[in-house]
Design a protein around this motif. Structure first.
Motif: not given
Length: 301
Positions: A131-159
């Protein structure tokens, strides 16, 4: 913060309802009914038509505060809710918390079986990043920022790390610092990430991001403190999940460590810290974020 006037309360309720409808409609579009072998049914059962949707509301409120993109915030809202829902599906399974009630209905593994529940959670986790990485509509840098925030919060350091601590702490005494560390990971990290993902939908300064991070940190912990209080003060019918399960499982909680009255005082102190951070942010309109902080502490389910 004082009690809202009726017009202010009505405005907040109307805003919440509009966001909930938008998130529900987007999840309905993006969670596939046609996934193979009934998987889509289990996924949709696990995420649609239920829950407080606090995390999506925090994303949307933070995006509003920084005048960010509504469309990107809606994707971020759905992604964080998919991660939250997947975690509940897995946490409720017999190998972890072994719970049979969630959001007022049988848990996914009770309804669809353990194997299908495991796969549904796996698929929801993957879908969040899709959902965070559509082919268009969200800039690649913003996609990466959002994915990074979510992954870190959900992974070993977070949830996931917090859940590991939780499972390892059954029957063991924890002091307040250790309990805080566990809950900052298990619950707080995803709530804080929700705020930061909303902020990333705009172009806030580093100082604003820092203030919103502090707000999210305090709010995330307040949410868990109140959860621990409600677990011993409310019935299962009110909570929509099994009440008293932490006591029955001999798990350390804020109530068992601090006592009931002190736990509620701590929740209010954390709410005050969250509101103070909003005041420091210098943002022109943090109304919805402030109201959500009140809602977290004053809720009864």
């Amino acid at each position: 913060m004082g009690r809202m006037t009726p017009p202010a309360a009505q405005a907040f309720d109307a805003w919440v309802q509009a966001q909930l409808e938008a998130v529900e409609a987007a999840l309905d579009r993006w969670v596939p009914a046609g996934a193979p072998a009934g998987l889509g049914d289990a996924m949709r059962y696990g995420v649609l038509d239920g829950g407080k949707r606090l995390r999506p509301l925090l994303v949307m409120a933070a995006a509003h505060a920084v005048e960010g993109s509504h469309e990107v915030a809606l994707r971020a809202s759905c992604a964080v809710e998919l991660i939250h829902a997947y975690s509940l599906v897995h946490d409720d399974m017999p190998c972890m918390d072994n719970d049979v009630l969630r959001r007022g209905k049988p848990t996914v593994h009770v309804r669809y079986g353990e194997a299908q529940a495991m796969l549904a959670g796996d698929a929801m986790q993957a879908l969040a990043f899709e959902v965070l990485t559509p082919e268009e509509g969200v800039a690649p840098a913003l996609q990466a920022r959002l994915c990074g925030l979510l992954a870190r919060a959900a992974g070993h350091a977070g949830m996931a790390g917090g859940q590991a601590i939780d499972l390892a702490s059954v029957g063991k005494p924890l002091d307040e610092a250790a309990l805080r560390d566990m809950h900052q990971r298990k619950t707080g990290a995803l709530l804080q990430a929700s705020v930061l993902m909303g902020a990333a939908c705009g172009t806030p300064s580093a100082a604003v991001v820092s203030a919103l991070s502090t707000y999210g940190h305090a709010l995330g912990l307040a949410f868990q403190v109140v959860d621990d209080v409600l677990d011993v003060t409310q019935a299962s019918e009110t909570l929509g999940k099994t009440a008293g399960k932490d006591v029955d499982a001999n798990k350390p909680t804020y109530v068992s460590v601090l006592g009931l009255a002190a736990a509620m005082r701590h929740a209010h102190d954390l709410r005050d810290q969250a509101l103070a951070a909003l005041a420091r942010s210098g943002l022109a309109d943090t109304t919805w974020l402030a109201r959500l902080a009140d809602k977290v502490v004053e809720r009864d389910s």
